[in-house]
Design a protein around this motif. Structure first.
Motif, short mmCIF file in Angstrom:
data_model
loop_
_atom_site.label_atom_id
_atom_site.label_comp_id
_atom_site.label_asym_id
_atom_site.label_seq_id
_atom_site.Cartn_x
_atom_site.Cartn_y
_atom_site.Cartn_z
N GLN A 8 0.82 -1.21 0.00
CA GLN A 8 0.00 0.00 0.00
C GLN A 8 0.86 1.26 0.00
O GLN A 8 0.54 2.23 -0.70
CB GLN A 8 -0.97 -0.01 1.17
CG GLN A 8 -2.07 -1.02 0.97
CD GLN A 8 -3.14 -0.97 2.03
OE1 GLN A 8 -2.90 -0.64 3.18
NE2 GLN A 8 -4.36 -1.32 1.64
N ASP A 9 1.95 1.26 0.75
CA ASP A 9 2.84 2.42 0.78
C ASP A 9 3.48 2.66 -0.58
O ASP A 9 3.59 3.80 -1.03
CB ASP A 9 3.92 2.25 1.84
CG ASP A 9 3.39 2.41 3.26
OD1 ASP A 9 2.25 2.90 3.43
OD2 ASP A 9 4.12 2.03 4.19
N GLU A 10 3.89 1.58 -1.24
CA GLU A 10 4.52 1.69 -2.56
C GLU A 10 3.57 2.29 -3.60
O GLU A 10 3.98 3.05 -4.47
CB GLU A 10 4.98 0.31 -3.02
CG GLU A 10 5.58 0.28 -4.40
CD GLU A 10 5.89 -1.13 -4.88
OE1 GLU A 10 6.05 -1.31 -6.09
OE2 GLU A 10 5.99 -2.05 -4.04
N LEU A 11 2.30 1.96 -3.50
CA LEU A 11 1.32 2.41 -4.49
C LEU A 11 0.68 3.76 -4.18
O LEU A 11 0.04 4.35 -5.05
CB LEU A 11 0.22 1.34 -4.63
CG LEU A 11 0.67 0.02 -5.23
CD1 LEU A 11 -0.44 -1.01 -5.13
CD2 LEU A 11 1.12 0.22 -6.67
N ARG A 12 0.84 4.24 -2.96
CA ARG A 12 0.11 5.44 -2.51
C ARG A 12 0.33 6.65 -3.44
O ARG A 12 -0.62 7.22 -3.96
CB ARG A 12 0.49 5.78 -1.08
CG ARG A 12 -0.33 6.94 -0.50
CD ARG A 12 -0.16 7.07 1.01
NE ARG A 12 -0.82 5.93 1.64
CZ ARG A 12 -0.20 4.99 2.35
NH1 ARG A 12 1.10 5.05 2.55
NH2 ARG A 12 -0.87 3.98 2.89
N GLU A 13 1.54 7.07 -3.64
CA GLU A 13 1.80 8.27 -4.44
C GLU A 13 1.49 8.09 -5.93
O GLU A 13 0.86 8.96 -6.52
CB GLU A 13 3.23 8.77 -4.22
CG GLU A 13 3.42 9.43 -2.86
CD GLU A 13 2.39 10.51 -2.55
OE1 GLU A 13 2.11 11.36 -3.42
OE2 GLU A 13 1.86 10.51 -1.43
N PRO A 14 1.92 6.98 -6.56
CA PRO A 14 1.53 6.80 -7.97
C PRO A 14 0.02 6.76 -8.15
O PRO A 14 -0.50 7.30 -9.14
CB PRO A 14 2.17 5.47 -8.36
CG PRO A 14 3.25 5.24 -7.38
CD PRO A 14 2.81 5.91 -6.12
N SER A 15 -0.69 6.17 -7.21
CA SER A 15 -2.15 6.13 -7.30
C SER A 15 -2.75 7.51 -7.18
O SER A 15 -3.68 7.87 -7.93
CB SER A 15 -2.73 5.22 -6.22
OG SER A 15 -2.35 3.89 -6.44
N ARG A 16 -2.24 8.31 -6.27
CA ARG A 16 -2.74 9.68 -6.13
C ARG A 16 -2.51 10.48 -7.40
O ARG A 16 -3.37 11.25 -7.83
CB ARG A 16 -2.06 10.37 -4.95
CG ARG A 16 -2.58 9.91 -3.61
CD ARG A 16 -1.88 10.61 -2.47
NE ARG A 16 -2.38 10.12 -1.20
CZ ARG A 16 -1.72 10.19 -0.07
NH1 ARG A 16 -0.51 10.75 -0.02
NH2 ARG A 16 -2.24 9.72 1.05
N ALA A 17 -1.32 10.33 -7.99
CA ALA A 17 -1.01 11.07 -9.21
C ALA A 17 -1.96 10.68 -10.35
O ALA A 17 -2.47 11.55 -11.06
CB ALA A 17 0.44 10.83 -9.62
N LEU A 18 -2.21 9.40 -10.50
CA LEU A 18 -3.10 8.95 -11.56
C LEU A 18 -4.53 9.38 -11.28
O LEU A 18 -5.25 9.82 -12.19
CB LEU A 18 -3.02 7.43 -11.74
CG LEU A 18 -3.83 6.86 -12.90
CD1 LEU A 18 -3.42 7.49 -14.24
CD2 LEU A 18 -3.66 5.34 -12.95
#
Length: 128
Positions: A8-18
């Motif tokens: 979840q931590d790894e995906l947090r920022e890329p998910s927010r950007a998308l």
């Protein structure tokens, strides 16, 4: 931190950007998700167990982390999670024996984090 939180931590920022780039898509997904998980003939816990089993069969690390957390949040027991993952292994074979343990570890991680602490506060760490 172990598997579930790490994913979840790894995906947090890329998910927010998308999500910022395509908000209408994410809003549509959010509404569909809310409708699919709303209690009906099946309760939310059962739906999370189904989703966790599908996440394992799809070999989706982010989905596994999300639905392991959902299973813990909705009160699934370790036995219920294990049986759901057992069915997944039966249906998927070898890949289920790799992703099933990941899902069980993530569930255990989130269930432990959600366990009430010594004063009954679910945010406080539990005493072992």
């Amino acid at each position: 931190m172990s598997y579930g939180h790490a994913v979840q931590d790894e995906l947090r920022e890329p998910s927010r950007a998308l999500r910022r780039a395509i908000p209408e898509v994410y809003d549509g997904y959010r509404r569909m998700h809310a409708a699919a998980y709303a209690p009906g003939a099946l309760d939310e816990k059962t739906k999370e167990l189904i989703a966790l089993a599908i996440a394992v069969s799809e070999e989706c690390d982010g989905c596994i982390a999300s639905h392991a957390r959902g299973a813990a949040r909705t009160g699934a027991t370790p036995e219920e999670v294990a049986e759901a993952l057992g069915v997944t292994i039966a249906m998927t074979g070898g890949p289920g024996t790799v992703y099933g343990p990941r899902a069980f570890a993530a569930y255990q991680e989130f269930a432990e984090a959600a366990a009430p602490g010594p004063d009954g506060d679910p945010r406080a760490p539990a005493v072992s």
